[in-house]
Design a protein around this motif. Structure first.
Motif, short mmCIF file in Angstrom:
data_model
loop_
_atom_site.label_atom_id
_atom_site.label_comp_id
_atom_site.label_asym_id
_atom_site.label_seq_id
_atom_site.Cartn_x
_atom_site.Cartn_y
_atom_site.Cartn_z
N SER A 168 0.83 -1.21 0.00
CA SER A 168 0.00 0.00 0.00
C SER A 168 0.86 1.26 0.00
CB SER A 168 -0.93 0.00 1.22
OG SER A 168 -1.79 -1.12 1.21
N ALA A 169 1.99 1.22 0.72
CA ALA A 169 2.89 2.38 0.72
C ALA A 169 3.47 2.62 -0.67
CB ALA A 169 4.02 2.15 1.73
N ILE A 170 3.79 1.55 -1.40
CA ILE A 170 4.27 1.70 -2.77
C ILE A 170 3.19 2.31 -3.65
CG2 ILE A 170 5.08 0.44 -4.80
CD1 ILE A 170 6.37 -1.56 -2.92
N SER A 171 1.95 1.84 -3.49
CA SER A 171 0.84 2.38 -4.29
C SER A 171 0.55 3.83 -3.93
CB SER A 171 -0.41 1.52 -4.07
OG SER A 171 -0.19 0.19 -4.47
N VAL A 172 0.70 4.19 -2.67
CA VAL A 172 0.52 5.59 -2.27
C VAL A 172 1.56 6.47 -2.95
CG1 VAL A 172 0.73 7.18 -0.33
CG2 VAL A 172 -0.65 5.12 -0.10
N SER A 173 2.80 6.01 -3.01
CA SER A 173 3.84 6.79 -3.68
C SER A 173 3.53 6.98 -5.16
CB SER A 173 5.19 6.08 -3.51
OG SER A 173 6.22 6.78 -4.17
N VAL A 174 3.02 5.92 -5.81
CA VAL A 174 2.64 6.04 -7.22
C VAL A 174 1.48 7.00 -7.38
CG1 VAL A 174 1.81 4.76 -9.22
CG2 VAL A 174 3.49 3.73 -7.72
N THR A 175 0.53 6.98 -6.43
CA THR A 175 -0.63 7.88 -6.49
C THR A 175 -0.20 9.33 -6.28
OG1 THR A 175 -2.00 6.09 -5.60
CG2 THR A 175 -2.92 8.30 -5.56
N MET A 176 0.74 9.57 -5.39
CA MET A 176 1.23 10.93 -5.20
C MET A 176 1.93 11.46 -6.44
SD MET A 176 0.25 11.99 -2.25
CE MET A 176 -1.27 11.09 -2.61
N TYR A 177 2.64 10.58 -7.11
CA TYR A 177 3.23 10.97 -8.40
C TYR A 177 2.15 11.32 -9.41
CZ TYR A 177 5.25 10.14 -13.02
OH TYR A 177 5.62 10.25 -14.34
N HIS A 178 1.07 10.55 -9.40
CA HIS A 178 -0.06 10.83 -10.28
C HIS A 178 -0.69 12.18 -9.95
CE1 HIS A 178 -4.57 10.54 -10.64
NE2 HIS A 178 -4.20 10.48 -11.90
N ARG A 179 -0.80 12.51 -8.65
CA ARG A 179 -1.37 13.80 -8.26
C ARG A 179 -0.46 14.95 -8.70
NH1 ARG A 179 -6.53 14.28 -6.86
NH2 ARG A 179 -5.96 16.15 -5.68
N SER A 180 0.84 14.73 -8.68
CA SER A 180 1.76 15.78 -9.13
C SER A 180 1.61 16.03 -10.63
CB SER A 180 3.20 15.38 -8.81
OG SER A 180 3.40 15.26 -7.42
N LEU A 181 1.39 14.96 -11.39
CA LEU A 181 1.13 15.15 -12.82
C LEU A 181 -0.16 15.92 -13.04
CD1 LEU A 181 2.06 11.67 -14.35
CD2 LEU A 181 3.43 13.74 -14.37
N ARG A 182 -1.15 15.67 -12.19
CA ARG A 182 -2.42 16.35 -12.35
C ARG A 182 -2.31 17.84 -12.11
NH1 ARG A 182 -6.93 12.99 -11.59
NH2 ARG A 182 -8.18 14.88 -11.81
N SER A 183 -1.28 18.29 -11.41
CA SER A 183 -1.12 19.72 -11.16
C SER A 183 -0.82 20.50 -12.42
CB SER A 183 -0.01 19.95 -10.13
OG SER A 183 1.23 19.52 -10.63
N PHE A 184 -0.51 19.80 -13.52
CA PHE A 184 -0.31 20.47 -14.79
C PHE A 184 -1.64 20.75 -15.51
CE2 PHE A 184 4.02 19.28 -14.19
CZ PHE A 184 4.74 20.23 -14.90
#
Length: 391
Positions: A168-184
């Motif tokens: 779950s921690a690995i998936s959270v890290s991937v999700t946070m990366y996804h949220r950073s992409l969404r900031s564009f």
């Protein structure tokens, strides 16, 4: 006589104890190798990005002293030498965190003005580095941990909960990366957490079975897991080298990035090409599903061939079925995400057209074609990744 019998019975325990110690040293060496390799990889990217940023800043005006002597070159060489020393000492990521902290303190206390894009650029680089660290350190550590527990036959409820928490921690890290992409996205305020929850779940359901299959195979064939990883990584690296060639400025840096993509693909899917990637994703997930079946099948075969070490006649089939069901459930959630939760792609948003509330649209025309102001610093790496992900 009793003392002699007791000493005789304790003799066979000595080789077993020595064998256990040897395994402990091997596992410790693997852990140190994973930590050191991940640190070297992350700091290499950090140094390359610092060097690319300094090459871009050469077009700025030169700073001269009262005598007219050029001091910018001397300062540049000193700073460059300090940067290399810090990265050799594996302090590059901490230097980036210190830069973000310094800018935040100066902006809050000293009222020193920094552009928002400059702060975001530093944060975006840290986000990419954390994402790479997740699959070069956290995922291999989880595989090593599960392998140890399986070989010790210590798969209790607490161990399973620990493994789920790590995945779950690995998936959270991937999700946070996804949220950073969404900031564009132009309409950042309209980003809901519903899509992020679905994104987290399908990544968890895809990464978890993959890690479990690799761990099962490593527990049964510890001498062959390195060969499996190297062969798989070589195929993925060659595949990545044919899809992406514009992330880094230098050829060596681009090869390092493609090798990192191959490492990430060993555990999870990662977008590296613009345009529709449905067929590429289909080929990848089909290959991973077949690989999971092969790894689990070999593990089941080994449980039958070595019953003293692997006494799981029925449980092995249950584990295999559950693993595959979780993986295909993750594929189903991924299809749902891209059909209902993924932002729409539009080349240009008309000024007088209002998008519906809660709807995400990507304006690549404004993001790519428009020329930034002189004071604006755009993180081209994160921008390229966002273009790739949302195209």
């Amino acid at each position: 006589m009793a003392a002699r019998l007791e000493a005789t019975n304790s003799v066979p325990e000595i080789p077993k104890l020595l064998h256990t110690w040897e395994k402990a040293y091997v596992f410790m060496g693997l852990l140190v190798f994973i930590l050191l390799g991940s640190s070297l990889l992350v700091n290499s990217f950090s140094l390359l990005w610092y060097l690319e940023g300094r090459r871009e800043s050469k077009t700025e005006s030169l700073v001269k002293n009262l005598d007219g002597r050029d001091t910018r070159k001397e300062n540049h060489l000193k700073n460059l030498c300090s940067l290399k020393i810090l990265h050799v000492l594996q302090m590059g990521v901490f230097l980036r965190y210190a830069s973000v902290l310094r800018i935040s303190i100066c902006g809050f206390c000293c009222e020193k003005l920094y552009t928002t894009d400059e702060v975001r650029s530093l944060k975006y680089d840290l986000c990419i580095l954390r994402f790479m660290e997740t699959f070069s350190e956290s995922a291999p550590q989880l595989v090593l941990m599960l392998t140890i527990f399986i070989m010790r036959e210590d798969l209790g409820p607490i161990t399973i909960l620990k493994a789920i928490g790590s995945a779950s921690a690995i998936s959270v890290s991937v999700t946070m990366y996804h949220r950073s992409l969404r900031s564009f996205l132009p309409s950042k305020a309209n980003q809901g957490w519903r899509s992020s929850v679905v994104y987290f779940l399908w990544n968890l359901l895809l990464i978890g079975p993959r890690v479990a299959a690799v761990s099962l195979f490593a527990s049964a064939f510890p001498c062959y897991i390195a060969a499996h990883f190297l062969c798989s990584w070589m195929v993925l690296f060659l595949f990545a080298s044919q899809l992406n060639r514009d992330f880094m400025d230098s050829i060596g840096g681009e090869r390092l990035y493609q090798a990192t993509v191959g490492l990430i693909w060993y555990f999870s899917w990662f977008h590296v090409t613009r345009g529709t990637s449905r067929w590429i994703s289909t080929i990848y997930h089909t290959w991973i599903a077949v690989d999971i079946v092969i790894l689990c099948g070999l593990w089941i075969w080994q449980t039958k061939e070595s019953p003293p070490y692997f006494d799981l006649p029925l449980e092995s089939y249950v584990i295999f079925v559950v693993n595959m069901l979780l993986y295909f459930s993750g594929l189903g959630l991924k299809v749902i995400y891209y059909k209902y939760c993924h932002p729409k792609f539009t080349l240009q948003i008309e000024p007088d057209t209002d998008s519906q509330e809660g709807e995400d649209e990507v304006d690549f025309h404004c993001m790519v074609s428009s020329q930034p102001k002189p004071s604006t610093r755009v993180n081209k790496r994160m921008r390229n990744l966002a273009e790739t992900f949302y195209s």
